[in-house]
Each structure stands twice: as C-alpha cells, then as structure tokens.
Design an enzyme around this catalytic site. Structure first.
Site, PDB file in Angstrom:
ATOM      1  N   PHE A 289       5.024  33.897  -8.677  1.00 20.50           N
ATOM      2  CA  PHE A 289       4.355  34.737  -9.673  1.00 20.50           C
ATOM      3  C   PHE A 289       4.035  33.915 -10.929  1.00 20.50           C
ATOM      4  CE2 PHE A 289       6.479  37.601  -6.743  1.00 20.50           C
ATOM      5  CZ  PHE A 289       5.452  38.474  -6.430  1.00 20.50           C
ATOM      6  N   SER A 290       4.454  34.351 -12.107  1.00 21.21           N
ATOM      7  CA  SER A 290       3.986  33.708 -13.342  1.00 21.21           C
ATOM      8  C   SER A 290       4.562  32.324 -13.587  1.00 21.21           C
ATOM      9  CB  SER A 290       4.290  34.614 -14.541  1.00 21.21           C
ATOM     10  OG  SER A 290       3.426  35.722 -14.544  1.00 21.21           O
ATOM     11  N   VAL A 291       5.527  31.904 -12.797  1.00 21.41           N
ATOM     12  CA  VAL A 291       5.956  30.503 -12.867  1.00 21.41           C
ATOM     13  C   VAL A 291       4.749  29.592 -12.625  1.00 21.41           C
ATOM     14  CG1 VAL A 291       7.507  28.765 -11.887  1.00 21.41           C
ATOM     15  CG2 VAL A 291       8.279  31.130 -12.120  1.00 21.41           C
TER      16      VAL A 291
ATOM     17  N   LYS B  28       1.943  29.762 -13.943  1.00 20.52           N
ATOM     18  CA  LYS B  28       1.299  29.424 -15.224  1.00 20.52           C
ATOM     19  C   LYS B  28       1.832  28.110 -15.779  1.00 20.52           C
ATOM     20  CE  LYS B  28       0.450  34.221 -16.742  1.00 20.52           C
ATOM     21  NZ  LYS B  28       1.074  34.972 -15.633  1.00 20.52           N
TER      22      LYS B  28
ATOM     23  N   TYR C 279       0.142  38.620 -23.918  1.00 18.83           N
ATOM     24  CA  TYR C 279       0.339  37.953 -22.633  1.00 18.83           C
ATOM     25  C   TYR C 279      -0.839  38.163 -21.691  1.00 18.83           C
ATOM     26  CZ  TYR C 279       2.914  36.484 -18.434  1.00 18.83           C
ATOM     27  OH  TYR C 279       3.327  35.858 -17.292  1.00 18.83           O
TER      28      TYR C 279
END
Length: 424
Positions: A80-82, A84, A169
C-alpha cells in the site's frame, strides 16, 4: 559499522519463524512471532539493518488466504502506501544526477502539469503533499487502473483551494504525480524506474511496482481481506456524491467505484501501475533501501544516494494535523515522520494501510522493513503494529551497539533482469 563482528551467529528463533537474526534482537523476534499466531492470521516478514549491516531477516506464516502456502524468503506483500517511499526514493536518485531541483516548478520539467493554475507548484510542495491535488475527482475504476490516463488527469486537474499550501495527504494521486514527473525527466514509467533505480543498485529482486513478472523470484502474497461480494446499494449511491465534495477529505482522495473488488480474488489492483499504493516488496528489500539511507547513503560500499541528499531528507517536525487524515505526519520530500508522541519513532519513512512500513533513522544508523498480508482482519490494531515493533527494535538495537553484533546472510534472490512487456 560500529560493533559489527564479521562472523555470523543467529539467535534461537521462536517456533515457526524462519531466517536468521543477531541474538541481541530476541525481544523483537518474540514480538514479531506473536503477530502471527495461526493460519487465519496470514504471514509476514521483518528485516533490520544497523549501520548498513543486516542483523535480522525473518519471516513466518502463510502467503495465501487458505493457510496452505508458507511465507518464504522471496514472498513479497502489497505494501500500500509504503510504495510512496519507494517512488520518492526514485525521485531523489534522479535529483542526485542533477535532473531536478526540489524548489523548481514541476511544470519546468513536466509542461503539461502547468495547466489550470499549477504553473508555480514546486517539486518540494508536491512531495510534501501541499499541492492541493489529493482528490480523485470522480475517476472510474477503469481510469484508475490505467496509469497514463491518471498521469494525464492529475496534470490537467485544478487545485483544491481549500487544501493548496496545506499538508493534505495525497492517498493515491501522489503516485501518479511522481510517475508523471519521473516520465518527464527520463521517458520511463515508474514500474521501470523502481527496477532500475532501486532494485538493481540495491542488488535485490524484492522491489516491484504491481505484480512481479512470472519469471521473477518474488511472489506476491494474497491479501487477507473480506471476500464477500454482497452489494450495499445505499453506500454505492451515497459514496460518489460524498467523494465529489471538496471537503470530503480522505474519502475523496481514496474512493472510486469498485474499490473493494480490486483487492479481492486475484487482486486486480496488482495489474496496474499505482505508485502510491500497489508496490510489492519484501521486508528485506525495504530494509536494504532504508538501510542505505540510514547509513549516509551507501550500502555494501556502494553509493546509493549522496550524503548531501540524505542530509536533506530529515525534515523539521510539525505538529499540525494533516487536513485529510487529521493526524500530524510531518511530510518532507516524500517521507513522513511520527512527531507525536515525541521520541516514539525517530527518523522517517513511510507506513502503509494495515501497517507495513519501511523506516530509516540516520541519527542512529537503524533501518527496518516490516510487511504482511493482512487487511481488515480480526487483528484490528494492525495499523499501529509497526510503532510497537519499532520500540522493540530500538531497544534491542541499543543493546546490540553496546555488546557488538553479527551480520546475517542475505537469504533473498538478487536482482535479475526479467523480460517485461513494453511499457505503455
């Protein structure tokens, strides 16, 4: 590499845990093992680097929903947002080569981005989630799964004047902002850039955007998520209307029709390029990437980022709540910190939905990666798990520095180029 001993000596691993670890990290290993008490709790992996040396590399549990396939050294999770943090690191590698300046307007490199009043937004503002472009603005599932369509959409979008200049965010759009910038600078998409700028120089196969190729050693674990297909007509009627509001916050930045279906079954989400959310990574590869950052930009004697670049990545703590998720995250150049409570997790990195994380603390030389395949399961505190693990890791790392520690062998597949279909 203070305290490193050249020999390799592993701790006695808790039952069910595979891999190797320096004995100083016994408390961390016990905490990690307790997160996966049975087949219904999936699997995961944890890797820790200290002063550029791997000191923990362990995994446990199951990579499929039925609990029949064991997690292995080359099992990756959709983090997921890791993702980014991975995409941001690509941009920093390009900056190191002089291809961009953080304080220059994005439109200087990506002219299409200057549309609709965005000509003055800088790279730094975009990486700090201050561009006012977090909302999906009614995109369909088909559009969201087409990365070039989404890059074009964010380039043409108008800013949200309520959010512009404030940290808000960018849950999904951040990835296409990074990939659009990366494409403008290099002519390559983010999937290719992650392989060339991260996996190859780090000599690990465990970093991918989307589903790894069938020829790749890394295999993506199945997500443990609700698999029911019963429709909720009230939600389906209300949700798009709420998401369309300029004040819809996080919901407006994440909602699209069919968002539940893309993480069910064979996970169609993985067949797209969504550089904010669908990276597949092993804990080892994340720890290695952040381990280089925590070690002044080098790993195994190889320069990954310049020391000057690494020095810029630690931002000034900010206690102002994010305008979309209402908690302070102190974004600086693509990574976030955890300023509250003070001292809980020094350093920076990026956490993802359900609690996977990659983290670096250059002040202490400590870095770690933690991944797992749970999502919306009975482990309701998964989102905060990494913070608890981080506290154990810091305590054990302090003990290791005092006593001396051993490195552990690299147990994952090294980087190998595998044929890919031509990028669109």
């Amino acid at each position: 590499m203070t305290g490193v001993k050249t020999g390799e000596r592993s701790a006695a691993l808790p039952r069910g845990i595979q891999g190797a670890a320096d004995p100083n990290f016994a408390c961390t290993l016990r905490g990690f093992a307790q997160l996966f008490p049975g087949r219904r709790y999936g699997g995961g992996a944890l890797s820790i680097y200290l002063h550029g040396e791997p000191v923990v590399d362990v995994w446990t549990g199951y990579s499929d929903r039925r609990g029949t396939q064991h997690w292995t050294a080359d099992t990756g999770a959709m983090v997921f947002s890791v993702t980014k943090g991975m995409a941001s690191t690509v941009i920093h590698r390009l900056a190191d080569r002089g291809l961009l300046d953080y304080d220059a307007p994005v439109a200087e490199y990506w002219p299409e981005f200057g549309a609709n009043g965005k000509a003055r937004i800088t790279v730094r503002e975009m990486m700090q989630h201050r561009a006012g472009l977090s909302h999906l603005n009614g995109c369909t599932k088909a559009e969201l799964l087409d990365h070039q369509v989404m890059e074009d959409r964010v380039a043409r979008a108008s800013v949200n004047k309520l959010l512009r200049g404030h940290q808000a965010y960018h849950a999904l759009t951040y990835g296409w902002l990074m990939s659009g910038l990366g494409r403008a600078l290099t002519g390559k998409g983010m999937r290719e850039l992650i392989r060339e700028e991260l996996a190859e120089p780090l000599e690990t196969d465990g970093l991918h955007l989307g589903r790894p190729s069938a020829d790749a050693p890394t295999r993506a674990a199945q997500i443990l998520a609700p698999q029911g297909t019963l429709a909720n007509p009230i939600f389906n009627f209300v949700a798009p209307r709420v998401a369309a509001l300029g004040v819809s916050g996080m919901f407006g930045s994440m909602y699209f029709p069919g968002m539940k279906a893309v993480v069910q079954g064979d996970t169609p989400f993985l067949d797209a390029e969504i550089p904010a959310a669908n990276g597949v990574a092993t804990a080892r590869s994340l720890a290695r990437m952040y381990g280089a950052i925590a070690n002044g930009g080098s790993i195994d004697g190889q320069r990954f980022l310049s020391e000057e670049r690494v020095a810029q990545l630690t931002g000034t703590p900010s206690y102002w709540p994010d305008r979309n998720i209402f908690v302070p995250l102190s974004f600086n150049l693509g990574y976030h910190s955890l300023p509250v409570p003070p001292g809980l997790m020094p350093g920076f990195g990026h956490a993802g939905l359900a609690g996977s994380v990659g983290w670096a603390d250059p002040s202490s030389g400590l870095a770690f990666g933690f991944v797992h395949n749970r999502l919306l399961t009975r482990m309701v505190l998964d989102q905060a798990t990494f913070a608890g693990l981080g506290a154990l890791i810091r305590r054990d790392a302090a003990r290791a520095r005092k006593r001396g520690y051993h490195s552990v062998p690299d147990q994952g597949a090294p980087f190998t180029k595998v044929p890919r279909p031509a990028a669109g």
